[in-house]
Design a protein around this motif. Structure first.
Motif, PDB file in Angstrom:
ATOM      1  N   ARG A 183      33.191  51.014  47.277  1.00  0.00           N
ATOM      2  CA  ARG A 183      34.559  51.542  47.304  1.00  0.00           C
ATOM      3  C   ARG A 183      35.542  50.527  47.899  1.00  0.00           C
ATOM      4  O   ARG A 183      36.420  50.849  48.686  1.00  0.00           O
ATOM      5  CB  ARG A 183      34.612  52.831  48.105  1.00  0.00           C
ATOM      6  CG  ARG A 183      34.486  54.102  47.298  1.00  0.00           C
ATOM      7  CD  ARG A 183      33.165  54.251  46.628  1.00  0.00           C
ATOM      8  NE  ARG A 183      33.065  55.565  45.949  1.00  0.00           N
ATOM      9  CZ  ARG A 183      31.977  55.992  45.321  1.00  0.00           C
ATOM     10  NH1 ARG A 183      30.911  55.216  45.237  1.00  0.00           N
ATOM     11  NH2 ARG A 183      31.950  57.169  44.739  1.00  0.00           N
ATOM     12  N   GLY A 211      31.600  63.088  44.201  1.00  0.00           N
ATOM     13  CA  GLY A 211      31.992  61.733  44.553  1.00  0.00           C
ATOM     14  C   GLY A 211      31.339  60.662  43.711  1.00  0.00           C
ATOM     15  O   GLY A 211      31.224  59.511  44.145  1.00  0.00           O
ATOM     16  N   GLY A 212      30.922  61.022  42.485  1.00  0.00           N
ATOM     17  CA  GLY A 212      30.212  60.078  41.640  1.00  0.00           C
ATOM     18  C   GLY A 212      31.057  59.525  40.505  1.00  0.00           C
ATOM     19  O   GLY A 212      32.148  60.017  40.214  1.00  0.00           O
ATOM     20  N   HIS A 213      30.533  58.483  39.867  1.00  0.00           N
ATOM     21  CA  HIS A 213      31.153  57.891  38.690  1.00  0.00           C
ATOM     22  C   HIS A 213      30.526  58.490  37.438  1.00  0.00           C
ATOM     23  O   HIS A 213      29.354  58.894  37.442  1.00  0.00           O
ATOM     24  CB  HIS A 213      30.975  56.371  38.698  1.00  0.00           C
ATOM     25  CG  HIS A 213      31.352  55.722  39.986  1.00  0.00           C
ATOM     26  ND1 HIS A 213      32.652  55.657  40.441  1.00  0.00           N
ATOM     27  CD2 HIS A 213      30.593  55.107  40.942  1.00  0.00           C
ATOM     28  CE1 HIS A 213      32.691  55.033  41.603  1.00  0.00           C
ATOM     29  NE2 HIS A 213      31.463  54.699  41.930  1.00  0.00           N
ATOM     30  N   ALA A 236      36.711  57.383  41.835  1.00  0.00           N
ATOM     31  CA  ALA A 236      35.693  57.530  40.804  1.00  0.00           C
ATOM     32  C   ALA A 236      36.093  56.746  39.570  1.00  0.00           C
ATOM     33  O   ALA A 236      37.263  56.751  39.175  1.00  0.00           O
ATOM     34  CB  ALA A 236      35.478  59.003  40.444  1.00  0.00           C
ATOM     35  N   LEU A 280      41.228  58.259  40.382  1.00  0.00           N
ATOM     36  CA  LEU A 280      40.415  58.315  39.177  1.00  0.00           C
ATOM     37  C   LEU A 280      40.834  57.187  38.255  1.00  0.00           C
ATOM     38  O   LEU A 280      42.005  57.092  37.880  1.00  0.00           O
ATOM     39  CB  LEU A 280      40.577  59.669  38.474  1.00  0.00           C
ATOM     40  CG  LEU A 280      40.157  60.912  39.258  1.00  0.00           C
ATOM     41  CD1 LEU A 280      40.364  62.161  38.407  1.00  0.00           C
ATOM     42  CD2 LEU A 280      38.717  60.813  39.720  1.00  0.00           C
ATOM     43  N   VAL A 319      32.876  64.627  39.775  1.00  0.00           N
ATOM     44  CA  VAL A 319      33.978  64.193  40.634  1.00  0.00           C
ATOM     45  C   VAL A 319      33.865  64.830  42.013  1.00  0.00           C
ATOM     46  O   VAL A 319      34.092  64.179  43.039  1.00  0.00           O
ATOM     47  CB  VAL A 319      35.332  64.530  39.987  1.00  0.00           C
ATOM     48  CG1 VAL A 319      36.482  64.149  40.905  1.00  0.00           C
ATOM     49  CG2 VAL A 319      35.480  63.798  38.651  1.00  0.00           C
ATOM     50  N   MET A 368      32.406  50.242  42.599  1.00  0.00           N
ATOM     51  CA  MET A 368      31.661  51.464  42.355  1.00  0.00           C
ATOM     52  C   MET A 368      30.666  51.764  43.467  1.00  0.00           C
ATOM     53  O   MET A 368      30.399  52.937  43.757  1.00  0.00           O
ATOM     54  CB  MET A 368      30.930  51.361  41.006  1.00  0.00           C
ATOM     55  CG  MET A 368      31.866  51.289  39.810  1.00  0.00           C
ATOM     56  SD  MET A 368      31.007  51.021  38.241  1.00  0.00           S
ATOM     57  CE  MET A 368      30.143  52.581  38.055  1.00  0.00           C
ATOM     58  N   ARG A 423      40.475  57.174  48.653  1.00  0.00           N
ATOM     59  CA  ARG A 423      39.466  58.228  48.621  1.00  0.00           C
ATOM     60  C   ARG A 423      40.110  59.539  48.205  1.00  0.00           C
ATOM     61  O   ARG A 423      41.199  59.850  48.705  1.00  0.00           O
ATOM     62  CB  ARG A 423      38.810  58.373  50.011  1.00  0.00           C
ATOM     63  CG  ARG A 423      38.111  57.120  50.510  1.00  0.00           C
ATOM     64  CD  ARG A 423      36.941  56.729  49.614  1.00  0.00           C
ATOM     65  NE  ARG A 423      36.290  55.519  50.095  1.00  0.00           N
ATOM     66  CZ  ARG A 423      35.213  55.533  50.903  1.00  0.00           C
ATOM     67  NH1 ARG A 423      34.727  56.673  51.333  1.00  0.00           N
ATOM     68  NH2 ARG A 423      34.667  54.397  51.286  1.00  0.00           N
ATOM     69  N   PRO A 424      39.493  60.294  47.329  1.00  0.00           N
ATOM     70  CA  PRO A 424      38.273  59.957  46.597  1.00  0.00           C
ATOM     71  C   PRO A 424      38.515  58.868  45.558  1.00  0.00           C
ATOM     72  O   PRO A 424      39.652  58.608  45.177  1.00  0.00           O
ATOM     73  CB  PRO A 424      37.898  61.278  45.923  1.00  0.00           C
ATOM     74  CG  PRO A 424      39.202  61.975  45.721  1.00  0.00           C
ATOM     75  CD  PRO A 424      40.030  61.627  46.929  1.00  0.00           C
TER      76      PRO A 424
END
Length: 350
Positions: free
Chosen positions: A146, A54-56, A162, A122, A51, A143, A159-160
């Protein structure tokens, strides 16, 4: 606060005041999560790393292992917004993205966009492989870019942002395997393991009803965003960057050893993700530079879903985790073919 002010001097050996504040706050968040999800320390550290980078994240594990509770608790501790989508075969793309509804406005009619559950910091995509490929594809733009596009109009996501997706490894009936293009958009694939006897005994004796306890935020959303910026700005030496590149190259098929079992290897997106995750891991560990140990810590989670094996691998007793582990074992930190003086200089020596 910009990344330049947080990491103006790449030769620093200690965090500045702002970084120290964020590191301490994230350490408190991690401790609270460890107190709640007993016996899942590695999972929690990888979750925070992903997280923060900034990733999934794709979580694979049996039901009842605490995947939903992890997301809900993290959002409470950070103040970030949470969304949940239960994927089913009849779920439609507009159920995820939202849709435009015709409404009366100022004596006329116009389309007004009603955001779907994906408009959150999230988003828990529960049992993502139960929805049809058409519905799964609704996540691709979100993904990568964004944003979502509905009726030709694009809408930016918060933002953020995920996607935290879950899938059950033991149920295959009524599921649709995720396409490789979607798998590659996940920074991490994490296996949610079982807990031990001591943890289960404490859970059985102290957790009544499964309700989340009341808790206060340990870090504000604004501070978490600044921490993400600080982690992104952590410098990486040429030696570590080259190490990441050689790991990704090692996943290409056609070589000897473990790569002989690989049909398709990792893409440049894997190198970008590994670098981002290594920076976030270093930040969580209280360091201001990325080390080889950070790359080794995140590489399995970055690569296990990106390395596709051939049909012989299962017969030979290989799975993705074993192949990745052997690739990492066989890939030296410093290039053996480089002159010794160059290797020392790349590593930051004199």
């Amino acid at each position: 606060m910009t990344s330049q002010t947080l990491n103006a001097d790449p030769d620093r050996t200690v965090p500045n005041d702002a970084e120290s504040e964020y590191m301490a706050a994230l350490a408190r968040v991690e401790q609270r999560l460890n107190d709640l999800l007993l016996g899942q320390g590695d999972l929690i550290r990888h979750f925070l790393t992903g997280v923060l980078a900034g990733g999934h994240i794709l979580l694979e594990g049996l039901p009842g292992m605490g995947k939903t509770r992890l997301v809900q608790t993290f959002c409470r501790l950070t103040g970030l917004s949470a969304g949940r989508i239960q994927f089913t075969p009849d779920l439609m793309p507009l159920d995820i993205t939202g849709s435009s509804v015709l409404q009366e406005q100022d004596g006329g009619r116009s389309f007004v966009f009603c955001p779907g559950p994906i408009f959150a910091n999230l988003v828990l995509a529960d049992e993502i492989n139960r929805a049809s490929p058409k519905t799964q594809a609704a996540l691709l733009e979100a993904m990568q870019e964004r944003q979502v596009t509905v009726l030709g109009e694009s809408h930016r996501l918060p933002r953020p942002f995920a996607v935290l997706a879950t899938q059950n490894p033991i149920e295959l009936e009524g599921t649709y395997p995720l396409p490789e293009a979607q798998l590659d958009r996940f920074l991490f694939k994490l296996d949610v393991g079982e807990v031990g006897l001591d943890e289960l005994r404490e859970i059985a004796s102290g957790r009544v009803g499964g309700d989340l306890p009341e808790m206060e935020a340990e870090i504000t959303p604004g501070q978490f965003k600044s921490a993400m910026t600080a982690a992104t700005a952590i410098p990486m030496s040429p030696a570590v960057a080259e190490y990441i590149a050689r790991i990704v190259i090692a996943t290409r098929p056609g070589g000897d050893g473990p790569s002989a079992h690989i049909r398709y290897g990792a893409s440049p997106r894997a190198a970008i993700g590994m670098a981002s995750a290594a920076r976030a891991r270093a930040f969580l560990s209280g360091r201001v530079t990325v080390g080889f140990e950070d790359v080794l810590a995140v590489a399995p989670a970055v690569l296990r879903h990106r390395v596709l094996l051939d049909y012989r691998s299962r017969l030979d007793g290989y799975d993705a985790d074993r192949v990745v582990a052997e690739l990492l074992r066989d890939t030296p930190e410093l290039n053996r073919d480089a002159p010794k003086s160059l290797a020392v200089r790349l590593a930051g020596g004199r």
